[in-house]
Motif scaffolding. Structure first.
Motif, PDB file in Angstrom:
ATOM      1  N   ILE A 115       0.860  -1.170   0.000  1.00  0.00           N
ATOM      2  CA  ILE A 115       0.000   0.000   0.000  1.00  0.00           C
ATOM      3  C   ILE A 115       0.899   1.224   0.000  1.00  0.00           C
ATOM      4  CG2 ILE A 115      -1.723   1.297   1.299  1.00  0.00           C
ATOM      5  CD1 ILE A 115      -2.701  -1.369   2.414  1.00  0.00           C
ATOM      6  N   SER A 116       0.647   2.129  -0.940  1.00  0.00           N
ATOM      7  CA  SER A 116       1.449   3.343  -1.062  1.00  0.00           C
ATOM      8  C   SER A 116       1.067   4.336   0.025  1.00  0.00           C
ATOM      9  CB  SER A 116       1.213   3.961  -2.437  1.00  0.00           C
ATOM     10  OG  SER A 116       1.835   5.210  -2.533  1.00  0.00           O
ATOM     11  N   ARG A 117       2.083   4.889   0.707  1.00  0.00           N
ATOM     12  CA  ARG A 117       1.843   5.888   1.753  1.00  0.00           C
ATOM     13  C   ARG A 117       2.813   7.038   1.589  1.00  0.00           C
ATOM     14  NH1 ARG A 117       0.803   1.909   6.814  1.00  0.00           N
ATOM     15  NH2 ARG A 117      -1.361   1.484   6.294  1.00  0.00           N
ATOM     16  N   TYR A 118       2.321   8.250   1.811  1.00  0.00           N
ATOM     17  CA  TYR A 118       3.132   9.464   1.792  1.00  0.00           C
ATOM     18  C   TYR A 118       2.974  10.166   3.136  1.00  0.00           C
ATOM     19  CZ  TYR A 118       3.770   9.259  -3.284  1.00  0.00           C
ATOM     20  OH  TYR A 118       4.119   8.891  -4.544  1.00  0.00           O
ATOM     21  N   ILE A 119       4.029  10.832   3.600  1.00  0.00           N
ATOM     22  CA  ILE A 119       3.974  11.619   4.826  1.00  0.00           C
ATOM     23  C   ILE A 119       4.117  13.086   4.425  1.00  0.00           C
ATOM     24  CG2 ILE A 119       5.114  12.136   7.007  1.00  0.00           C
ATOM     25  CD1 ILE A 119       6.051   9.231   7.057  1.00  0.00           C
ATOM     26  N   THR A 120       3.221  13.926   4.939  1.00  0.00           N
ATOM     27  CA  THR A 120       3.245  15.356   4.637  1.00  0.00           C
ATOM     28  C   THR A 120       2.719  16.123   5.837  1.00  0.00           C
ATOM     29  OG1 THR A 120       2.602  17.009   3.002  1.00  0.00           O
ATOM     30  CG2 THR A 120       0.951  15.357   3.577  1.00  0.00           C
ATOM     31  N   GLN A 121       2.585  17.434   5.689  1.00  0.00           N
ATOM     32  CA  GLN A 121       2.056  18.270   6.757  1.00  0.00           C
ATOM     33  C   GLN A 121       0.883  19.073   6.242  1.00  0.00           C
ATOM     34  OE1 GLN A 121       5.254  20.753   8.099  1.00  0.00           O
ATOM     35  NE2 GLN A 121       6.035  19.187   9.480  1.00  0.00           N
ATOM     36  N   LYS A 122      -0.007  19.440   7.160  1.00  0.00           N
ATOM     37  CA  LYS A 122      -1.121  20.307   6.809  1.00  0.00           C
ATOM     38  C   LYS A 122      -1.343  21.313   7.925  1.00  0.00           C
ATOM     39  CE  LYS A 122      -5.248  18.079   8.647  1.00  0.00           C
ATOM     40  NZ  LYS A 122      -6.582  17.607   8.358  1.00  0.00           N
ATOM     41  N   ASN A 123      -1.943  22.430   7.577  1.00  0.00           N
ATOM     42  CA  ASN A 123      -2.289  23.475   8.530  1.00  0.00           C
ATOM     43  C   ASN A 123      -3.680  23.182   9.058  1.00  0.00           C
ATOM     44  OD1 ASN A 123      -3.187  25.903   9.753  1.00  0.00           O
ATOM     45  ND2 ASN A 123      -1.692  27.055   8.563  1.00  0.00           N
ATOM     46  N   ARG A 124      -3.788  23.006  10.362  1.00  0.00           N
ATOM     47  CA  ARG A 124      -5.056  22.618  10.980  1.00  0.00           C
ATOM     48  C   ARG A 124      -6.145  23.681  10.796  1.00  0.00           C
ATOM     49  NH1 ARG A 124      -5.147  21.120  17.212  1.00  0.00           N
ATOM     50  NH2 ARG A 124      -2.995  21.037  16.621  1.00  0.00           N
ATOM     51  N   HIS A 125      -5.764  24.964  10.784  1.00  0.00           N
ATOM     52  CA  HIS A 125      -6.744  26.042  10.672  1.00  0.00           C
ATOM     53  C   HIS A 125      -7.274  26.183   9.243  1.00  0.00           C
ATOM     54  CE1 HIS A 125      -6.019  27.162  14.759  1.00  0.00           C
ATOM     55  NE2 HIS A 125      -4.734  27.427  14.538  1.00  0.00           N
ATOM     56  N   ASN A 126      -6.426  25.994   8.240  1.00  0.00           N
ATOM     57  CA  ASN A 126      -6.849  26.136   6.843  1.00  0.00           C
ATOM     58  C   ASN A 126      -7.594  24.913   6.319  1.00  0.00           C
ATOM     59  OD1 ASN A 126      -5.644  28.625   6.823  1.00  0.00           O
ATOM     60  ND2 ASN A 126      -3.765  27.903   5.853  1.00  0.00           N
ATOM     61  N   THR A 127      -7.223  23.711   6.753  1.00  0.00           N
ATOM     62  CA  THR A 127      -7.854  22.474   6.287  1.00  0.00           C
ATOM     63  C   THR A 127      -8.245  21.623   7.487  1.00  0.00           C
ATOM     64  OG1 THR A 127      -5.661  21.530   6.042  1.00  0.00           O
ATOM     65  CG2 THR A 127      -6.727  22.310   4.032  1.00  0.00           C
ATOM     66  N   PRO A 128      -9.390  21.906   8.106  1.00  0.00           N
ATOM     67  CA  PRO A 128      -9.804  21.122   9.273  1.00  0.00           C
ATOM     68  C   PRO A 128     -10.307  19.721   8.896  1.00  0.00           C
ATOM     69  CG  PRO A 128     -11.457  22.753   8.764  1.00  0.00           C
ATOM     70  CD  PRO A 128     -10.310  23.002   7.830  1.00  0.00           C
ATOM     71  N   ASN A 129     -10.752  19.537   7.645  1.00  0.00           N
ATOM     72  CA  ASN A 129     -11.258  18.236   7.207  1.00  0.00           C
ATOM     73  C   ASN A 129     -10.103  17.348   6.755  1.00  0.00           C
ATOM     74  OD1 ASN A 129     -13.828  19.244   7.640  1.00  0.00           O
ATOM     75  ND2 ASN A 129     -13.984  19.996   5.547  1.00  0.00           N
ATOM     76  N   ARG A 130     -10.432  16.091   6.464  1.00  0.00           N
ATOM     77  CA  ARG A 130      -9.405  15.162   5.987  1.00  0.00           C
ATOM     78  C   ARG A 130      -8.942  15.559   4.591  1.00  0.00           C
ATOM     79  NH1 ARG A 130      -8.678   9.943   8.647  1.00  0.00           N
ATOM     80  NH2 ARG A 130      -9.866  10.069  10.553  1.00  0.00           N
ATOM     81  N   LEU A 131      -7.645  15.440   4.359  1.00  0.00           N
ATOM     82  CA  LEU A 131      -7.015  15.864   3.116  1.00  0.00           C
ATOM     83  C   LEU A 131      -6.997  14.709   2.125  1.00  0.00           C
ATOM     84  CD1 LEU A 131      -5.490  18.321   1.944  1.00  0.00           C
ATOM     85  CD2 LEU A 131      -3.403  17.282   2.804  1.00  0.00           C
ATOM     86  N   GLU A 132      -7.251  15.006   0.832  1.00  0.00           N
ATOM     87  CA  GLU A 132      -7.150  14.023  -0.247  1.00  0.00           C
ATOM     88  C   GLU A 132      -6.376  14.659  -1.390  1.00  0.00           C
ATOM     89  OE1 GLU A 132     -11.012  12.669  -1.395  1.00  0.00           O
ATOM     90  OE2 GLU A 132     -11.038  11.132   0.157  1.00  0.00           O
ATOM     91  N   LEU A 133      -5.319  13.992  -1.844  1.00  0.00           N
ATOM     92  CA  LEU A 133      -4.486  14.491  -2.930  1.00  0.00           C
ATOM     93  C   LEU A 133      -4.262  13.394  -3.961  1.00  0.00           C
ATOM     94  CD1 LEU A 133      -1.685  16.289  -0.878  1.00  0.00           C
ATOM     95  CD2 LEU A 133      -3.571  17.361  -2.085  1.00  0.00           C
ATOM     96  N   ARG A 134      -4.054  13.805  -5.225  1.00  0.00           N
ATOM     97  CA  ARG A 134      -3.687  12.847  -6.265  1.00  0.00           C
ATOM     98  C   ARG A 134      -2.172  12.696  -6.255  1.00  0.00           C
ATOM     99  NH1 ARG A 134      -6.473  11.184 -10.733  1.00  0.00           N
ATOM    100  NH2 ARG A 134      -4.652  11.574 -12.022  1.00  0.00           N
ATOM    101  N   LYS A 135      -1.699  11.493  -5.940  1.00  0.00           N
ATOM    102  CA  LYS A 135      -0.271  11.207  -5.885  1.00  0.00           C
ATOM    103  C   LYS A 135      -0.008   9.942  -6.699  1.00  0.00           C
ATOM    104  CE  LYS A 135       2.036  13.089  -2.894  1.00  0.00           C
ATOM    105  NZ  LYS A 135       2.933  14.232  -3.035  1.00  0.00           N
ATOM    106  N   PHE A 136       1.252   9.721  -7.063  1.00  0.00           N
ATOM    107  CA  PHE A 136       1.620   8.528  -7.820  1.00  0.00           C
ATOM    108  C   PHE A 136       1.741   7.336  -6.888  1.00  0.00           C
ATOM    109  CE2 PHE A 136       4.672   5.558  -9.645  1.00  0.00           C
ATOM    110  CZ  PHE A 136       4.061   5.312 -10.851  1.00  0.00           C
ATOM    111  N   CYS A 137       1.095   6.237  -7.253  1.00  0.00           N
ATOM    112  CA  CYS A 137       1.175   4.990  -6.485  1.00  0.00           C
ATOM    113  C   CYS A 137       2.083   4.018  -7.238  1.00  0.00           C
ATOM    114  CB  CYS A 137      -0.214   4.393  -6.293  1.00  0.00           C
ATOM    115  SG  CYS A 137      -0.184   2.819  -5.422  1.00  0.00           S
TER     116      CYS A 137
END
Length: 68
Positions: free
Chosen positions: A32-54
């Motif tokens: 299973i492909s996994r990426y580690i990144t960071q997000k700003n809690r105030h700007n994106t309170p919901n769960r993040l979804e991005l198109r990445k290469f698997c």
């Protein structure tokens, strides 16, 4: 400072296609492909979804935030 007050959070993004297929997309390479990144809690309170290469699906797929 308390840990819960941080604005930027470290999150893990996981391939939704590999998870649906149980990690057996290709018999030669299972995983299973996994990426580690960071997000700003105030700007994106919901769960993040991005198109990445698997590398297991050999294409760009939706990677969704999972609970760490």
């Amino acid at each position: 400072m308390a840990k819960g007050k941080e604005v930027r959070l470290t999150i893990v993004l996981e391939c939704t296609t590999c998870v649906r297929n149980g990690g057996n997309v290709n018999k030669a390479s299972t995983g299973i492909s996994r990426y580690i990144t960071q997000k700003n809690r105030h700007n994106t309170p919901n769960r993040l979804e991005l198109r990445k290469f698997c590398p297991y699906c050999y294409k760009h797929t939706i990677h969704g935030e999972i609970k760490k």
